[in-house]
Design a protein around this motif. Structure first.
Motif, PDB file in Angstrom:
ATOM      1  N   ILE A  66       0.866  -1.183   0.000  1.00 24.23           N
ATOM      2  CA  ILE A  66       0.000   0.000   0.000  1.00 24.23           C
ATOM      3  C   ILE A  66       0.901   1.230   0.000  1.00 24.23           C
ATOM      4  CG2 ILE A  66      -1.690   1.306   1.347  1.00 24.23           C
ATOM      5  CD1 ILE A  66      -2.780  -1.297   0.034  1.00 24.23           C
ATOM      6  N   PRO A  67       0.899   2.007  -1.078  1.00 25.05           N
ATOM      7  CA  PRO A  67       1.805   3.158  -1.142  1.00 25.05           C
ATOM      8  C   PRO A  67       1.363   4.275  -0.200  1.00 25.05           C
ATOM      9  CG  PRO A  67       0.410   3.078  -3.093  1.00 25.05           C
ATOM     10  CD  PRO A  67       0.099   1.847  -2.294  1.00 25.05           C
ATOM     11  N   GLY A  68       2.352   5.009   0.298  1.00 26.34           N
ATOM     12  CA  GLY A  68       2.068   6.146   1.178  1.00 26.34           C
ATOM     13  C   GLY A  68       2.120   7.464   0.427  1.00 26.34           C
ATOM     14  N   ILE A  69       1.683   8.517   1.084  1.00 23.42           N
ATOM     15  CA  ILE A  69       1.639   9.849   0.476  1.00 23.42           C
ATOM     16  C   ILE A  69       3.049  10.319   0.098  1.00 23.42           C
ATOM     17  CG2 ILE A  69       1.047  12.271   0.914  1.00 23.42           C
ATOM     18  CD1 ILE A  69      -1.285  11.192   2.678  1.00 23.42           C
ATOM     19  N   ASP A  70       4.028  10.116   0.983  1.00 21.89           N
ATOM     20  CA  ASP A  70       5.405  10.550   0.679  1.00 21.89           C
ATOM     21  C   ASP A  70       5.939   9.826  -0.560  1.00 21.89           C
ATOM     22  OD1 ASP A  70       5.348  12.155   2.914  1.00 21.89           O
ATOM     23  OD2 ASP A  70       6.453  10.757   4.182  1.00 21.89           O
ATOM     24  N   GLU A  71       5.712   8.529  -0.592  1.00 18.19           N
ATOM     25  CA  GLU A  71       6.137   7.712  -1.740  1.00 18.19           C
ATOM     26  C   GLU A  71       5.530   8.276  -3.029  1.00 18.19           C
ATOM     27  OE1 GLU A  71       5.333   3.145  -3.334  1.00 18.19           O
ATOM     28  OE2 GLU A  71       5.120   3.567  -1.195  1.00 18.19           O
ATOM     29  N   ALA A  72       4.246   8.593  -2.978  1.00 19.26           N
ATOM     30  CA  ALA A  72       3.546   9.099  -4.163  1.00 19.26           C
ATOM     31  C   ALA A  72       4.111  10.449  -4.601  1.00 19.26           C
ATOM     32  CB  ALA A  72       2.055   9.213  -3.863  1.00 19.26           C
ATOM     33  N   MET A  73       4.367  11.344  -3.643  1.00 28.04           N
ATOM     34  CA  MET A  73       4.914  12.659  -3.979  1.00 28.04           C
ATOM     35  C   MET A  73       6.305  12.522  -4.600  1.00 28.04           C
ATOM     36  SD  MET A  73       2.640  14.836  -3.589  1.00 28.04           S
ATOM     37  CE  MET A  73       1.675  15.988  -2.637  1.00 28.04           C
ATOM     38  N   LEU A  74       7.094  11.574  -4.092  1.00 28.89           N
ATOM     39  CA  LEU A  74       8.423  11.326  -4.673  1.00 28.89           C
ATOM     40  C   LEU A  74       8.299  10.872  -6.132  1.00 28.89           C
ATOM     41  CD1 LEU A  74      10.330   9.582  -1.757  1.00 28.89           C
ATOM     42  CD2 LEU A  74      10.958  11.734  -2.873  1.00 28.89           C
ATOM     43  N   ARG A  75       7.291  10.056  -6.415  1.00 29.12           N
ATOM     44  CA  ARG A  75       7.113   9.582  -7.803  1.00 29.12           C
ATOM     45  C   ARG A  75       6.763  10.748  -8.725  1.00 29.12           C
ATOM     46  NH1 ARG A  75       8.772   4.057  -8.161  1.00 29.12           N
ATOM     47  NH2 ARG A  75       8.763   3.416  -5.984  1.00 29.12           N
ATOM     48  N   LEU A  76       5.943  11.668  -8.259  1.00 34.29           N
ATOM     49  CA  LEU A  76       5.616  12.857  -9.071  1.00 34.29           C
ATOM     50  C   LEU A  76       6.875  13.694  -9.322  1.00 34.29           C
ATOM     51  CD1 LEU A  76       2.221  13.868  -7.460  1.00 34.29           C
ATOM     52  CD2 LEU A  76       2.558  13.336  -9.889  1.00 34.29           C
ATOM     53  N   GLN A 116      10.767   3.569 -15.669  1.00 38.79           N
ATOM     54  CA  GLN A 116      10.156   2.430 -14.980  1.00 38.79           C
ATOM     55  C   GLN A 116       9.678   2.830 -13.574  1.00 38.79           C
ATOM     56  OE1 GLN A 116       9.810  -0.942 -16.136  1.00 38.79           O
ATOM     57  NE2 GLN A 116       8.683  -1.258 -14.261  1.00 38.79           N
ATOM     58  N   ASN A 117      10.326   3.835 -12.982  1.00 39.44           N
ATOM     59  CA  ASN A 117      10.018   4.225 -11.600  1.00 39.44           C
ATOM     60  C   ASN A 117       8.864   5.214 -11.470  1.00 39.44           C
ATOM     61  OD1 ASN A 117      12.011   2.678 -10.262  1.00 39.44           O
ATOM     62  ND2 ASN A 117      13.546   4.070 -11.086  1.00 39.44           N
ATOM     63  N   ALA A 118       8.498   5.850 -12.569  1.00 37.81           N
ATOM     64  CA  ALA A 118       7.398   6.822 -12.546  1.00 37.81           C
ATOM     65  C   ALA A 118       7.043   7.124 -13.994  1.00 37.81           C
ATOM     66  CB  ALA A 118       7.821   8.103 -11.821  1.00 37.81           C
ATOM     67  N   PHE A 119       5.820   6.782 -14.375  1.00 39.85           N
ATOM     68  CA  PHE A 119       5.445   6.920 -15.776  1.00 39.85           C
ATOM     69  C   PHE A 119       4.010   7.411 -15.887  1.00 39.85           C
ATOM     70  CE2 PHE A 119       5.359   2.464 -14.443  1.00 39.85           C
ATOM     71  CZ  PHE A 119       4.070   2.060 -14.746  1.00 39.85           C
ATOM     72  N   THR A 120       3.512   7.469 -17.118  1.00 40.26           N
ATOM     73  CA  THR A 120       2.188   8.043 -17.377  1.00 40.26           C
ATOM     74  C   THR A 120       1.338   7.032 -18.149  1.00 40.26           C
ATOM     75  OG1 THR A 120       2.914   8.948 -19.495  1.00 40.26           O
ATOM     76  CG2 THR A 120       3.192  10.373 -17.553  1.00 40.26           C
ATOM     77  N   LEU A 121       0.044   7.315 -18.235  1.00 36.11           N
ATOM     78  CA  LEU A 121      -0.831   6.469 -19.054  1.00 36.11           C
ATOM     79  C   LEU A 121      -0.445   6.555 -20.525  1.00 36.11           C
ATOM     80  CD1 LEU A 121      -4.351   7.004 -17.444  1.00 36.11           C
ATOM     81  CD2 LEU A 121      -3.115   4.846 -17.632  1.00 36.11           C
ATOM     82  N   ALA A 122       0.073   7.708 -20.935  1.00 36.04           N
ATOM     83  CA  ALA A 122       0.476   7.879 -22.337  1.00 36.04           C
ATOM     84  C   ALA A 122       1.739   7.082 -22.655  1.00 36.04           C
ATOM     85  CB  ALA A 122       0.705   9.359 -22.642  1.00 36.04           C
ATOM     86  N   ARG A 123       2.613   6.904 -21.635  1.00 41.93           N
ATOM     87  CA  ARG A 123       3.861   6.157 -21.841  1.00 41.93           C
ATOM     88  C   ARG A 123       4.050   5.117 -20.743  1.00 41.93           C
ATOM     89  NH1 ARG A 123       9.209   9.061 -22.904  1.00 41.93           N
ATOM     90  NH2 ARG A 123       9.780   6.872 -22.922  1.00 41.93           N
ATOM     91  N   PRO A 124       3.203   4.095 -20.724  1.00 38.86           N
ATOM     92  CA  PRO A 124       3.309   3.096 -19.652  1.00 38.86           C
ATOM     93  C   PRO A 124       4.553   2.224 -19.807  1.00 38.86           C
ATOM     94  CG  PRO A 124       1.599   2.455 -21.221  1.00 38.86           C
ATOM     95  CD  PRO A 124       2.098   3.808 -21.654  1.00 38.86           C
ATOM     96  N   PHE A 125       5.046   1.749 -18.696  1.00 37.00           N
ATOM     97  CA  PHE A 125       6.152   0.790 -18.686  1.00 37.00           C
ATOM     98  C   PHE A 125       5.598  -0.572 -18.267  1.00 37.00           C
ATOM     99  CE2 PHE A 125       8.575   4.486 -19.179  1.00 37.00           C
ATOM    100  CZ  PHE A 125       9.896   4.153 -19.470  1.00 37.00           C
ATOM    101  N   PRO A 126       6.175  -1.664 -18.810  1.00 35.78           N
ATOM    102  CA  PRO A 126       5.626  -2.988 -18.482  1.00 35.78           C
ATOM    103  C   PRO A 126       5.881  -3.364 -17.021  1.00 35.78           C
ATOM    104  CG  PRO A 126       7.602  -3.206 -19.830  1.00 35.78           C
ATOM    105  CD  PRO A 126       7.294  -1.736 -19.751  1.00 35.78           C
ATOM    106  N   MET A 127       5.049  -4.258 -16.543  1.00 34.06           N
ATOM    107  CA  MET A 127       5.230  -4.817 -15.211  1.00 34.06           C
ATOM    108  C   MET A 127       6.622  -5.443 -15.121  1.00 34.06           C
ATOM    109  SD  MET A 127       2.915  -7.825 -13.465  1.00 34.06           S
ATOM    110  CE  MET A 127       1.374  -6.933 -13.634  1.00 34.06           C
TER     111      MET A 127
END
Length: 159
Positions: free
Chosen positions: A117-127, A137-148
């Motif tokens: 379960i990701p936390g708020i800090d983790e999410a802000m770091l990804r942005l 691979q560490n942070a992407f968009t719907l327009a440019r998804p990276f594979p699992m």
């Protein structure tokens, strides 16, 4: 069975006015409905709900006029289907009425081990990472998804 990774999703939006302002009424009126649609949508795993553990951080976001949305999905396809092919699409159509245009990325996706379960800090770091490096691979968009990622398999000693 369940995939080894799930897709985490964060999006932020800067409201044009406080949630109590008539300007925001059209958005506020639909929020519970849209969240309920997410909760029932195929592939939905989890979403952040305010609770005593995170209330300080969420209040800090709100003081900045930021709405903060964090969720986990089984796949990019499930999330994309919810975003563009459910009633959520109607909120996207109206977002210019309610939210400022943001210069920095407002949506980031990343893979998490199933059950995390990701936390708020983790999410802000990804942005932040998406803004600094563009889609990776560490942070992407719907327009440019990276594979699992490939599931981690420890090498056995015979190798």
């Amino acid at each position: 069975g369940d995939p080894p990774y799930h897709l985490a999703q964060v999006n932020i939006a800067r409201a044009k006015a406080p949630m109590t302002d008539p300007v925001m009424a059209g958005f506020v009126a639909r929020l519970d409905e849209i969240n309920a649609i997410a909760d029932e949508h195929p592939g939905f795993v989890w979403r952040l709900k305010p609770d005593p553990e995170n209330s300080d951080q969420l209040l800090a976001c709100e003081r900045d006029g930021l709405l903060f949305n964090l969720s986990v999905w089984r796949s990019v396809e499930d999330l994309r289907d919810y975003v563009f092919d459910s009633a959520h699409r109607e909120l996207l159509a109206g977002r210019a009425d309610w939210f400022e245009k943001m210069q920095q990325p407002h949506l980031a996706l990343w893979w998490v081990p199933a059950g995390h379960i990701p936390g708020i800090d983790e999410a802000m770091l990804r942005l932040d990472r998406l803004e600094l490096l563009g889609p990776t691979q560490n942070a992407f968009t719907l327009a440019r998804p990276f594979p699992m990622p490939e599931p981690y398999r420890p090498k056995d000693d015979a190798d």
